[in-house]
Design a protein around this motif. Sequence first.
Motif, mmCIF file in Angstrom:
data_model
loop_
_atom_site.group_PDB
_atom_site.id
_atom_site.type_symbol
_atom_site.label_atom_id
_atom_site.label_comp_id
_atom_site.label_asym_id
_atom_site.label_seq_id
_atom_site.Cartn_x
_atom_site.Cartn_y
_atom_site.Cartn_z
ATOM 1 N N GLY B 143 8.056 8.144 -5.241
ATOM 2 C CA GLY B 143 8.170 7.537 -3.919
ATOM 3 C C GLY B 143 7.457 6.214 -3.870
ATOM 4 N N LYS B 144 6.888 5.944 -2.699
ATOM 5 C CA LYS B 144 6.105 4.719 -2.539
ATOM 6 C C LYS B 144 4.654 5.141 -2.413
ATOM 7 C CE LYS B 144 5.946 0.480 0.239
ATOM 8 N NZ LYS B 144 4.596 0.379 0.758
ATOM 9 N N PHE B 145 3.805 4.576 -3.237
ATOM 10 C CA PHE B 145 2.411 5.009 -3.230
ATOM 11 C C PHE B 145 1.493 3.889 -3.668
ATOM 12 C CE2 PHE B 145 4.703 6.373 -7.034
ATOM 13 C CZ PHE B 145 4.005 5.712 -8.030
ATOM 14 N N ARG B 146 0.229 4.045 -3.272
ATOM 15 C CA ARG B 146 -0.809 3.124 -3.726
ATOM 16 C C ARG B 146 -1.040 3.404 -5.201
ATOM 17 N NH1 ARG B 146 -4.482 0.877 -0.475
ATOM 18 N NH2 ARG B 146 -3.752 0.653 1.650
ATOM 19 N N ARG B 154 -6.375 3.350 -4.693
ATOM 20 C CA ARG B 154 -5.700 4.518 -4.116
ATOM 21 C C ARG B 154 -6.192 4.830 -2.705
ATOM 22 N NH1 ARG B 154 -4.382 8.554 -8.296
ATOM 23 N NH2 ARG B 154 -4.862 10.217 -6.860
ATOM 24 N N LEU B 155 -7.401 4.395 -2.385
ATOM 25 C CA LEU B 155 -8.002 4.792 -1.108
ATOM 26 C C LEU B 155 -7.459 3.949 0.047
ATOM 27 C CD1 LEU B 155 -11.701 5.132 -2.326
ATOM 28 C CD2 LEU B 155 -9.951 6.909 -2.177
ATOM 29 N N HIS B 156 -7.291 4.599 1.171
ATOM 30 C CA HIS B 156 -6.860 3.862 2.355
ATOM 31 C C HIS B 156 -8.048 3.090 2.912
ATOM 32 C CE1 HIS B 156 -2.900 6.072 3.271
ATOM 33 N NE2 HIS B 156 -3.191 6.183 1.987
ATOM 34 N N LEU B 178 -2.477 -2.893 -4.490
ATOM 35 C CA LEU B 178 -1.236 -2.714 -5.244
ATOM 36 C C LEU B 178 -0.552 -1.438 -4.771
ATOM 37 C CD1 LEU B 178 0.546 -3.768 -7.545
ATOM 38 C CD2 LEU B 178 -0.854 -2.469 -9.155
ATOM 39 N N ASN B 179 0.650 -1.608 -4.215
ATOM 40 C CA ASN B 179 1.350 -0.505 -3.570
ATOM 41 C C ASN B 179 2.828 -0.702 -3.895
ATOM 42 O OD1 ASN B 179 2.645 1.141 -1.651
ATOM 43 N ND2 ASN B 179 1.019 0.840 -0.148
ATOM 44 N N ARG B 204 8.962 -0.408 -9.563
ATOM 45 C CA ARG B 204 9.964 -1.483 -9.581
ATOM 46 C C ARG B 204 9.346 -2.874 -9.588
ATOM 47 N NH1 ARG B 204 11.423 -4.005 -5.066
ATOM 48 N NH2 ARG B 204 13.586 -4.112 -5.721
ATOM 49 N N GLY B 205 8.071 -2.971 -9.246
ATOM 50 C CA GLY B 205 7.440 -4.285 -9.101
ATOM 51 C C GLY B 205 7.399 -4.634 -7.639
ATOM 52 N N PRO B 206 6.206 -4.992 -7.136
ATOM 53 C CA PRO B 206 6.065 -5.204 -5.692
ATOM 54 C C PRO B 206 6.781 -6.463 -5.231
ATOM 55 C CG PRO B 206 4.033 -5.754 -6.843
ATOM 56 C CD PRO B 206 4.974 -5.227 -7.877
#
Lengths: 322, 382
Positions: B143-146, B154-156, B178-179, B204-206
Amino acid sequence: MMNKTTIRTRVLQAVVAVVAVVAAAPGFVQAQGRLRVVTTLPDLRSIAEMIGGDRVDAFAIATGFQNPHFVDPKPSYIRRLASADMFITVGLDLESGWVQPLINSARNRRILVGGEGYVDASVGVPLLQQPASASREQGDIHIYGNPHYWLDPVRGKVIALNIYESLIRLRPSDKDYFAGNLQQFNDSIDESLASWMTLIAPYAGAKIVAYHNEWPYFEERFGMNIVDFLEPKPGIPPSPSQLAKVIHLMQSEGIRIIITSPYFKKDAAELVARKADAVVVTLATSVGATDGIDTYLDLFRYNVSALVAAFEQTGYKRQTSP
Amino acid sequence: MNNLRRRTGSILVSFVVTSTSIFAQGVDSTATDSLLIRDLERELANTVISPAPTSGARPPRNLMNPEISVIGDFRAGYSSTGPRNVDAEMHEVETALRSAVDPYARADVFVAIHGEDGEFEFELEEAYLTSLSLPFQLQLKAGKFRSGFGKINRLHPHVLPYVDLPFAYRNFFGSDGLNDQGLSLSWLVPNPWFFQDLTIEVTRGPGENESFMGHESNRLLYVSRLKNFWELNPNATVELGLSGAVGPNEFGRTTLLGGLDVTYIWKPLQFNVYRSLTLQAEGVFSRQDSPTRVVRTWGGYALAQYRFARRWLTTMRVDVSDTPADPDWNERGFSVTAGWLLTEFQKIEIGLQTREANEMDSSVQAVVRAVFAIGSHGAHEY
């Protein structure tokens, strides 16, 4: 002479074989030996050891002097959970802040909710303080009821039954062995309970004050009467106004005992004790809270004698019943 | 057969009884009553107990709803640069929806509304499926993730103990980190001595990023992290992370990133809610290929975070960072944040930060932020 393709195939086969052996090793070992049991609290570990005997290897994530609401989900626990056959939790929402991230990362289907090795020790336990409504305005309330039920040894028998049922599900061949241990556990609870009740009976109905609302099951079983808490609301640290209120109450009612837990700072309790001429008793909330509390039975032995000693020290006079 | 006979019998009897009762009606009320009682008793005897209609007693349908929580992040501050020095904004409102999908996977969805310059924009912050039961201690995320690069990406933002991202993260990955969208495979290494986790991500590359950019061709972004974790004793732990990333950049050439992070946490088991110390340092090293040249840059930070009371947390951070496109543009900064954690669900932080770029362009910022969480209880971080 082997050609290039054959060599490549051989190398690939070797790599696959090594990876497969390494990855499957934990599974192979546990199929032969003892059941690996991971529990959240040391009390559950102790009961699992008494029922499972030499057929289990039990590990508790939390220590006995730690606040069970705030255990840190260290990655090192994930390793234990990844290879566990059984995971035992107090359940309700006691460990909600730290159990989920651990079992979600453990990649172990056996111990997920609904898995064959997942044991919610609260199943069938009669709960106290089930709220009719829930809002965090009331502090850290527990939406299913108070989760500190292991502090009643009779409810401990329900925990033992839950663990027993999971053990025979995983190791049906050892059913008789586990059943014998369960019987022995229940008998020793009954016997010990009778002697603890004799010790504490003279103080039945005694009013005391507690730091946090984690004693309703203990209170009900041993006939104590906790009339107020140092925390204004569960999980909210003591405030001056609450402490003043408690001091007034203790003075007017002649309450001279404050019970607290190993993981709370003592300053507020000691301040109140000085003002109200009371004593602070640190009771054990779990196995391992202090040296000498090595089993689930030790927990109550320790708490009952600590309370009795405090009643004697404060010269508690038995209230004559009308 | 027997059953049928009995039933026919009982129908006959009740017919007779009912007709008698009709005849008897209005004649004698006590007789009516006793007949009624007899009827009732017969009815009771014959009634097969069926489950009561449950329309009112059914548990609400929303039992199956995902766990929902909403987190608000409000900020007000002063900045010594720019046309507007004093500002206030509802920086982010994040809604988290989390649940098991079925026995094999769970899903986490985070949608956010961001405030910027008085406007609000909607963003799908993360949405991913996580496997729960792959063999060989693997876990797959789709999916879409940090991204798992480094310690804090990774942290919000609202769980970080400081208001802004370290300069290195902001400069190399942009202000949101980076997400990206793709797959992440994590392997719990069967290491008998310590915790080790290897994560490999292919995305896919941001869309907009200082280091990487999605490319029209088949070039993808690859990120990996090896996390090592040791318990030194029950009260202290060390984590060492090695990260790497390779992918196309805005020039269609390749950017290579390396990362190193070290975290030491001291947190006494017995009083972990009252006292703890975290020491953390992280470095990001970049090699960016452009049509004209190869640019080597780096950035990093070091921080100390100390909790000295149940409700108080302070963090000091030192930042040094190049910008990925220009090794000559170097930023340095120092920040102090004091956090007041009223409960697990509310905190107020005050942050002061100085920033200096190439020893000239300097600025000072002061920010107050209030973070609140409502809804289901979130997980604690470690």
